[in-house]
Write a protein that holds these residues in place. Sequence first.
Motif, PDB file in Angstrom:
ATOM      1  N   ASP A 187      51.545  55.263  32.306  1.00  0.00           N
ATOM      2  CA  ASP A 187      52.397  54.422  31.461  1.00  0.00           C
ATOM      3  C   ASP A 187      52.419  52.993  31.963  1.00  0.00           C
ATOM      4  O   ASP A 187      52.307  52.741  33.163  1.00  0.00           O
ATOM      5  N   ARG A 188      52.594  52.070  31.034  1.00  0.00           N
ATOM      6  CA  ARG A 188      52.717  50.648  31.333  1.00  0.00           C
ATOM      7  C   ARG A 188      54.059  50.168  30.779  1.00  0.00           C
ATOM      8  O   ARG A 188      54.372  50.404  29.607  1.00  0.00           O
TER       9      ARG A 188
ATOM     10  N   VAL B 288      45.543  45.733  38.940  1.00  0.00           N
ATOM     11  CA  VAL B 288      44.558  46.689  38.385  1.00  0.00           C
ATOM     12  C   VAL B 288      44.664  46.664  36.855  1.00  0.00           C
ATOM     13  O   VAL B 288      45.144  47.610  36.238  1.00  0.00           O
ATOM     14  N   PRO B 289      44.218  45.591  36.224  1.00  0.00           N
ATOM     15  CA  PRO B 289      44.426  45.420  34.779  1.00  0.00           C
ATOM     16  C   PRO B 289      43.736  46.452  33.904  1.00  0.00           C
ATOM     17  O   PRO B 289      44.174  46.706  32.784  1.00  0.00           O
TER      18      PRO B 289
ATOM     19  N   PRO C 202      60.246  40.772  38.401  1.00  0.00           N
ATOM     20  CA  PRO C 202      60.928  41.648  37.445  1.00  0.00           C
ATOM     21  C   PRO C 202      60.446  41.390  36.018  1.00  0.00           C
ATOM     22  O   PRO C 202      60.237  40.245  35.617  1.00  0.00           O
ATOM     23  N   ASP C 203      60.228  42.467  35.297  1.00  0.00           N
ATOM     24  CA  ASP C 203      59.775  42.460  33.894  1.00  0.00           C
ATOM     25  C   ASP C 203      58.289  42.172  33.737  1.00  0.00           C
ATOM     26  O   ASP C 203      57.783  42.216  32.609  1.00  0.00           O
ATOM     27  N   GLU C 204      57.559  41.884  34.826  1.00  0.00           N
ATOM     28  CA  GLU C 204      56.107  41.815  34.708  1.00  0.00           C
ATOM     29  C   GLU C 204      55.565  43.227  34.474  1.00  0.00           C
ATOM     30  O   GLU C 204      56.175  44.203  34.892  1.00  0.00           O
ATOM     31  N   PRO C 205      54.398  43.367  33.839  1.00  0.00           N
ATOM     32  CA  PRO C 205      53.862  44.708  33.558  1.00  0.00           C
ATOM     33  C   PRO C 205      53.533  45.471  34.843  1.00  0.00           C
ATOM     34  O   PRO C 205      53.003  44.919  35.799  1.00  0.00           O
ATOM     35  N   VAL C 206      53.858  46.760  34.831  1.00  0.00           N
ATOM     36  CA  VAL C 206      53.588  47.636  35.964  1.00  0.00           C
ATOM     37  C   VAL C 206      53.029  48.953  35.429  1.00  0.00           C
ATOM     38  O   VAL C 206      53.397  49.399  34.339  1.00  0.00           O
ATOM     39  N   TRP C 207      52.107  49.543  36.185  1.00  0.00           N
ATOM     40  CA  TRP C 207      51.594  50.867  35.858  1.00  0.00           C
ATOM     41  C   TRP C 207      52.403  51.930  36.612  1.00  0.00           C
ATOM     42  O   TRP C 207      52.786  51.734  37.757  1.00  0.00           O
ATOM     43  N   HIS C 208      52.628  53.044  35.939  1.00  0.00           N
ATOM     44  CA  HIS C 208      53.129  54.239  36.622  1.00  0.00           C
ATOM     45  C   HIS C 208      52.179  55.381  36.304  1.00  0.00           C
ATOM     46  O   HIS C 208      51.945  55.703  35.131  1.00  0.00           O
TER      47      HIS C 208
END
Length: 274
Positions: free
Chosen positions: A141-142, A187-188, A157-163
């Motif tokens: 998820d992103r 890791v785009p 905070p609020d920048e895109p992150v991968w889970h």
Amino acid sequence: MPGRTAACDDPPVDHQDNPIAAPPAHLRGQLPGAPIRSGIPEHGRIPKYYAVKARIAELIEELGVGRALPTERDLAERYEVARETVRQALRELLLEGRLRRQGRGTVVAGPKLEQPLSLASYTEGVRRQGRTPGRNLISLDRFPCPAALAADIGAAPDEPVWHMERVLLADDERVGLESTYVAVARVPRLDEDFDPDSSFYAYLRDRLGIVFGDADERIETVLATPREALLIGTPPALPMLLLHRASRDTEGGPLERVRTLYRGDRFSFTTHLG
């Protein structure tokens, strides 16, 4: 005295010629790492189930890995105890990883996997023991980075992150659950270029040139949540080893945050202290 020859029954002496006391009776033949006195209290009174557990442990050694254990009824008749006494002994041996369920029966389990406490990946640790590592992807998820996570992965905070959540496998046996957080900026193309069955660390190193420098880890014992137990395929009452890791690259920049559950009956951790 000079020139004196020690008799065969003389006690041993140290380098200063002081007699060395004989070891206490309970330490003679004591195996390194085994419980002192085999876990039996000094007063000698032990619960009946524990005595049965010790006898079943001897049977486990005789049978060998993968062999089926006799039924509870057969064991109760063999040791002349109630089935509930046998059941309690088997529960402890299952929790310790000496036994495992297979279908409706119980078989002797193999040795625990030893995972090094180092920056080596799970894949490397499992392969080192001659087992085949694998992973099943549960989700990738992103979403906007929560403030509480931002510092650990070097994102605002609020920048895109991968889970990424994956079930860990060893020879197709489910042995753990891994939850990884990493900034999308690092890791785009994680959702396009990465094979979720492979090593994330190898992907960072070989495809992106990102090398791990150091990490902080914390290990604790927990019980899995109902969801985690379902994914790993274990009873909720089975103790788990929970590892938290915050990793940095070779320049000290925050890189990833990982939460990994390992089955307490299938894993032990090793490290070298210098």
